[in-house]
Structure formats: structure tokens, C-alpha cells
Design an enzyme around this catalytic site. Structure first.
Site, short mmCIF file in Angstrom:
data_model
loop_
_atom_site.label_atom_id
_atom_site.label_comp_id
_atom_site.label_asym_id
_atom_site.label_seq_id
_atom_site.Cartn_x
_atom_site.Cartn_y
_atom_site.Cartn_z
N ASP A 68 1.20 -1.00 -0.47
CA ASP A 68 0.09 -0.03 -0.21
C ASP A 68 1.05 1.11 0.44
O ASP A 68 0.02 2.10 0.73
CB ASP A 68 -0.82 0.29 1.29
CG ASP A 68 -2.44 -0.87 0.71
OD1 ASP A 68 -2.48 -0.99 0.29
OD2 ASP A 68 -3.21 -1.06 2.20
N ARG A 93 0.87 -1.74 7.52
CA ARG A 93 1.63 -0.53 6.89
C ARG A 93 2.42 0.90 7.96
O ARG A 93 2.31 1.44 7.07
CB ARG A 93 -0.30 0.88 6.43
CG ARG A 93 -0.85 0.10 5.65
CD ARG A 93 -1.52 0.89 4.56
NE ARG A 93 -1.43 1.90 3.70
CZ ARG A 93 -1.29 3.31 3.46
NH1 ARG A 93 -2.71 3.54 3.58
NH2 ARG A 93 -0.52 4.50 2.17
N ARG A 140 -9.31 4.98 11.19
CA ARG A 140 -7.88 5.44 10.80
C ARG A 140 -7.02 6.22 11.70
O ARG A 140 -6.47 6.03 12.22
CB ARG A 140 -7.37 5.63 10.03
CG ARG A 140 -8.14 5.08 8.31
CD ARG A 140 -7.49 3.47 8.93
NE ARG A 140 -8.12 1.99 8.01
CZ ARG A 140 -7.13 1.76 6.81
NH1 ARG A 140 -6.13 2.86 6.28
NH2 ARG A 140 -7.18 0.78 6.59
N HIS A 169 -11.77 6.99 5.12
CA HIS A 169 -10.44 8.37 4.91
C HIS A 169 -10.93 9.85 4.19
O HIS A 169 -11.95 9.72 3.39
CB HIS A 169 -8.93 8.14 4.43
CG HIS A 169 -7.88 7.69 4.88
ND1 HIS A 169 -7.17 6.60 3.55
CD2 HIS A 169 -7.20 7.30 6.39
CE1 HIS A 169 -6.33 5.58 4.71
NE2 HIS A 169 -6.24 6.11 6.07
N CYS A 263 -5.55 9.85 -3.14
CA CYS A 263 -4.80 8.44 -2.59
C CYS A 263 -3.05 7.88 -2.79
O CYS A 263 -2.47 8.06 -2.23
CB CYS A 263 -5.28 7.50 -1.94
SG CYS A 263 -7.14 7.35 -1.22
#
Ligand code: ARG
Length: 280
Positions: A68, A93, A140, A169, A263
Site C-alpha cells: 500500500d 502499513r 484510521r 479516510h 490516495c
């Protein structure tokens, strides 16, 4: 449209090691393999459109085992020559944060740290609007990290709670277009967040549920070119009536990881002005 003061320089990461190897958002399904060649071609296509719209593009090297990392928006929050580092919610991540910080440190940026125990997933959850910042939180990023963000950049951070798991997000629900306009998905926010944006954005472009689910808000404005992962006729007409040139780029392989155009980019030319001290 007056446009944005930022959005002409971006950090990107080639999709060499991109794949869907785990599931940390509702869009990710490990059993459907990513087509690596197609992903590479789509990513090159996006970089090409960014450059043609007038943006400069900087590249960070991808690292095996961090699929990612291609979503550079989550690599940190930039203002001026300062980076607020990321702390990812999911262990999958976590390793990316130090790599992004090292990239910025090597280029002379000052690095601000997220307080222990709190998470902040970069510009994916922190978008400038005028001289303020909107901060997304819940699944998140943590609202507790906003104080550090505000202190690091000397700006007000307005908290927006993200209540719909599909839009985990902030950049899936909000896209600044100038200092009066933004594409918005108010259904993804708590009541307070909706009120904050209503007070802040006098001329919103409200997306319907299909547009939101097609990641229309996850777009990047470069000068007057709005680069989008998809668009509808209705929305395209509205955006064009504002003087924008809509360019849709196919980033279908990346949508399968829950990320779109925004993103895949991290704006490097954001400079939030610290409010001038009150004179007595
Ligand atoms: N698979 C990535 C994740 O779940 C996608 C990140 C999308 N990035 C963004 N700025 N919305 O973290």
C-alpha cells in the site's frame, strides 16, 4: 473559480510491489488478484496526466512487503518544509511511516512526531481548506492527533468524524476546489462534521451515493484540470460549469485496494499560513 494555491507538486510511489495481500478496508478482497501490468500502466497514465496538467512529480522508491506504499497520501502531512509523520492504525502499513519520514528528512524537512499511542494517516485524513485544515478521524486517524497537527503547523484543525466504513479516510469524502468550493460527501460524516463543512464551504458540490462509492471525491486538482478516478454526466456538467476541465483516468486496479487518484499522490506544495499574532 480561483483554484488552489497548492497542487502543483506531488510525491508518488511506483506500484512495483502493489497488490491486495490483506484486507483493512471494505473494498479489499484478497481472492481477486491484482493485474500488475495493468496497475503499472494505469499508474504511468496518472503520472502522465498530472504532468500534462502542469504538476511536478517526485518519486519515492517502493519497498517489497509494503503493497500500500503506492498510496503516498498516507505518508504524512506536509506544510512548508515540515512533515507531520504518520502513524498507521494497521500493522500491515506501520513500516511505511519511517520510509516516508526518511525521504523528507533527507531533503531537509523538519519532522514533527505524532504523540505516543495515537494514529494519524497523513494527508488522507488531513486536507487544507483555505488557511485551515479538516481532520478526518475514527477508523484510521485519532482525533487526539489533531492537537499535535495544529501545533506543528500553527493552524486550526477542524475535526470531521467519518461514520461510514466505506469512506475510512477523509479524502474519500472531501475534495477542495478553491476557497469557496469543494466536492463533499456529507452522508459520510457525523452531524458536527456536516455543520463544520456547511459553515466553511459556501458553495459545495454534493456527491450522490453512487458518485461517492465510485470515489469521485478522491480527485486531484492541478490548475484547472480536475483529475478523477470516475465521473458521472451530471457531476461533469456541474464541474465544467465552474470552469474545470475534467479528466478521468482509469485507476481500477487501485480501487480494489480502496484507493483512487488522490490516495496515489501526496501534495508537496501546501503551505498553511500561521495566523498573524494578535496585536494589542
Ligand atoms: N489499502 C489502503 C488502506 O486501506 C488504501 C489507502 C487509501 N488512501 C487514502 N488516502 N484514502 O490503507
Amino acid at each position: 473559480m480561483s483554484g488552489l494555491a497548492w497542487g502543483r507538486r506531488f510525491l508518488v510511489c511506483p506500484p512495483e510491489h502493489f497488490s491486495v495481500l490483506y484486507e483493512i478496508n471494505p473494498w479489499m478482497h484478497k481472492e481477486v488478484p491484482v493485474d500488475a501490468d495493468r496497475a503499472r500502466a494505469q499508474w504511468e497514465g496518472l503520472v502522465d496526466v498530472l504532468r500534462r496538467a502542469g504538476a511536478e512529480v517526485d518519486v519515492i522508491s517502493p519497498v517489497p512487503g509494503l503493497p500500500d506504499m503506492v498510496f503516498t497520501a498516507n505518508g504524512g502531512v506536509v506544510s512548508g518544509r515540515r512533515l507531520m509523520e504518520s502513524r498507521f492504525r494497521h500493522p500491515e502499513r506501520t513500516g511505511e511511516a519511517a520510509l516516508f519520514s526518511a525521504w523528507f528528512r533527507a531533503r531537509g524537512y523538519e519532522i514533527a512526531e505524532v504523540p505516543p499511542g495515537l494514529h494519524l494517516e497523513g494527508a488522507g485524513d488531513a486536507l487544507p481548506f483555505g488557511n485551515r485544515m479538516l481532520g478526518g478521524y475514527r477508523s484510521r486517524s485519532d482525533i487526539g492527533a489533531h492537537a499535535a497537527l495544529s501545533a506543528a503547523f500553527g493552524v486550526e484543525v477542524l475535526p470531521i468524524e467519518l461514520i461510514d466504513p466505506r469512506f475510512y479516510h477523509l479524502d474519500l469524502t472531501f475534495c477542495p476546489l478553491d476557497d469557496r468550493r469543494a466536492m463533499i460527501v456529507p452522508g459520510a460524516w457525523d452531524r458536527y462534521g456536516r455543520e463544520v463543512v456547511a459553515g466553511l464551504v459556501p458553495e459545495p458540490v454534493v456527491l450522490d451515493d453512487d458518485e461517492a462509492a465510485a470515489f469521485c471525491a478522491n480527485s486531484v486538482l492541478v490548475n484547472t484540470t480536475l483529475i478523477m478516478p470516475s465521473c458521472t454526466k451530471r457531476l461533469g456538467r456541474r464541474l465544467e460549469s465552474l470552469g474545470l476541465d475534467v479528466v478521468v483516468v482509469d485507476v481500477g486496479e487501485f480501487l480494489r485496494a480502496g484507493g483512487g487518484v488522490r490516495c496515489l499522490t501526496l501534495a508537496l506544495d501546501v503551505t498553511l499560513e500561521r495566523p498573524s499574532p494578535v496585536r494589542r
